[in-house]
Scaffold this motif. Structure first.
Motif, PDB file in Angstrom:
ATOM      1  N   THR A   5       0.846  -1.180   0.000  1.00 49.53           N
ATOM      2  CA  THR A   5       0.000   0.000   0.000  1.00 49.53           C
ATOM      3  C   THR A   5       0.887   1.238   0.000  1.00 49.53           C
ATOM      4  O   THR A   5       1.988   1.216   0.551  1.00 49.53           O
ATOM      5  N   VAL A   6       0.411   2.283  -0.643  1.00 51.39           N
ATOM      6  CA  VAL A   6       1.104   3.563  -0.667  1.00 51.39           C
ATOM      7  C   VAL A   6       0.395   4.469   0.329  1.00 51.39           C
ATOM      8  O   VAL A   6      -0.826   4.612   0.285  1.00 51.39           O
ATOM      9  N   GLN A   7       1.164   5.065   1.227  1.00 48.09           N
ATOM     10  CA  GLN A   7       0.594   5.880   2.291  1.00 48.09           C
ATOM     11  C   GLN A   7       1.401   7.162   2.473  1.00 48.09           C
ATOM     12  O   GLN A   7       2.587   7.204   2.127  1.00 48.09           O
ATOM     13  N   ASP A  63       5.637  -5.826  -2.579  1.00 48.85           N
ATOM     14  CA  ASP A  63       6.249  -4.615  -3.123  1.00 48.85           C
ATOM     15  C   ASP A  63       7.490  -5.034  -3.901  1.00 48.85           C
ATOM     16  O   ASP A  63       8.461  -5.515  -3.327  1.00 48.85           O
ATOM     17  N   THR A  72       1.469   3.229 -10.276  1.00 50.86           N
ATOM     18  CA  THR A  72       0.209   3.208  -9.528  1.00 50.86           C
ATOM     19  C   THR A  72       0.130   4.417  -8.607  1.00 50.86           C
ATOM     20  O   THR A  72      -0.892   5.100  -8.557  1.00 50.86           O
ATOM     21  N   ALA A  73       1.198   4.692  -7.886  1.00 47.60           N
ATOM     22  CA  ALA A  73       1.215   5.840  -6.976  1.00 47.60           C
ATOM     23  C   ALA A  73       1.042   7.142  -7.741  1.00 47.60           C
ATOM     24  O   ALA A  73       0.309   8.043  -7.306  1.00 47.60           O
ATOM     25  N   GLN A  74       1.697   7.274  -8.891  1.00 50.32           N
ATOM     26  CA  GLN A  74       1.568   8.497  -9.688  1.00 50.32           C
ATOM     27  C   GLN A  74       0.132   8.717 -10.149  1.00 50.32           C
ATOM     28  O   GLN A  74      -0.334   9.848 -10.213  1.00 50.32           O
ATOM     29  N   LEU A  77      -2.087   9.520  -6.548  1.00 45.35           N
ATOM     30  CA  LEU A  77      -1.763  10.558  -5.573  1.00 45.35           C
ATOM     31  C   LEU A  77      -1.712  11.944  -6.209  1.00 45.35           C
ATOM     32  O   LEU A  77      -1.288  12.095  -7.344  1.00 45.35           O
ATOM     33  N   GLU A  81      -0.006  15.418  -1.987  1.00 45.99           N
ATOM     34  CA  GLU A  81       0.388  14.209  -1.263  1.00 45.99           C
ATOM     35  C   GLU A  81       1.869  13.898  -1.492  1.00 45.99           C
ATOM     36  O   GLU A  81       2.576  13.524  -0.553  1.00 45.99           O
ATOM     37  N   TRP A  82       2.340  14.078  -2.732  1.00 49.60           N
ATOM     38  CA  TRP A  82       3.757  13.849  -3.014  1.00 49.60           C
ATOM     39  C   TRP A  82       4.633  14.824  -2.228  1.00 49.60           C
ATOM     40  O   TRP A  82       5.690  14.446  -1.729  1.00 49.60           O
ATOM     41  N   VAL A  86       5.761  10.246   0.682  1.00 49.83           N
ATOM     42  CA  VAL A  86       5.012   9.016   0.442  1.00 49.83           C
ATOM     43  C   VAL A  86       5.902   7.827   0.789  1.00 49.83           C
ATOM     44  O   VAL A  86       7.110   7.836   0.522  1.00 49.83           O
ATOM     45  N   VAL A  88       5.934   3.318   0.816  1.00 50.16           N
ATOM     46  CA  VAL A  88       5.313   2.056   0.422  1.00 50.16           C
ATOM     47  C   VAL A  88       5.464   1.107   1.599  1.00 50.16           C
ATOM     48  O   VAL A  88       6.578   0.931   2.128  1.00 50.16           O
TER      49      VAL A  88
END
Length: 173
Positions: A5-7, A63, A72-74, A77, A81-82, A86, A88
């Motif tokens: 997950t990206v948080q 991961d 996916t993150a790009q 988010l 957020e960046w 961020v 993983v």
């Protein structure tokens, strides 16, 4: 089951202090809340209790540290957020705590909800095409992220925007 997950980077303090991360309805855009409520109801139906909170989104694979994670993150988010940072989280989650579904079908369902279509039905099945290929994904929704599930943590830098990428301004949805 291994998932990632990206948080936001600031969740690490919460994870360390409280031993867990949970979803927060205040972080869910009002336009998508009805779809998230359907996800929570399906999780409840399957015996996965979110405790009245939205789920935490993850991806059903370890991961890899590769381009799929970054892409996916790009796509998910915002620039804000960046800017905040961020990370993983690579997780090993008990199978009974995960609801997997096809990300493509979820996006179709989400579009119907956003367009105000009358009570669309979500197809929860995962087919072979959802499990392979660079564009096909299996999403994994969790009721919580427990510190004991964390296998690895790494910072994620934004990198160059993918070809054809269009940023969505914060609060757009």
């Amino acid at each position: 089951m291994r998932v990632w997950t990206v948080q936001p980077g600031d969740v690490l303090a919460t994870l360390e202090q409280e031993g867990r991360l949970t979803g927060d309805w205040q972080c869910v855009a009002p336009g998508v809340r009805p779809a998230y409520e359907v996800m929570v109801a399906e999780m409840r139906r399957r015996g996965i209790d979110c405790g009245g909170r939205p789920p935490v989104w993850a991806w059903a694979e370890p991961d890899t540290g590769g381009e799929r994670v970054l892409l996916t993150a790009q796509l998910l988010l915002s620039p804000v957020e960046w800017e905040r940072g961020v990370v993983v989280l690579d997780l090993d989650v008990p199978d009974a705590s995960v609801l997997c579904s096809a990300y493509g079908r979820w996006n179709d369902f989400l579009c119907d909800v956003l367009e105000g279509a009358p009570a669309p039905a979500m197809n929860w099945a995962i087919g072979p095409d959802d499990e392979r290929g660079s564009d096909c994904r299996v999403q994994a929704c969790l009721p919580v992220v427990r510190a004991s599930w964390v296998v690895g943590i790494r910072p994620l830098e934004p990198g160059p925007e993918p070809e054809g990428f269009v940023s969505v301004p914060p609060g757009f949805l």
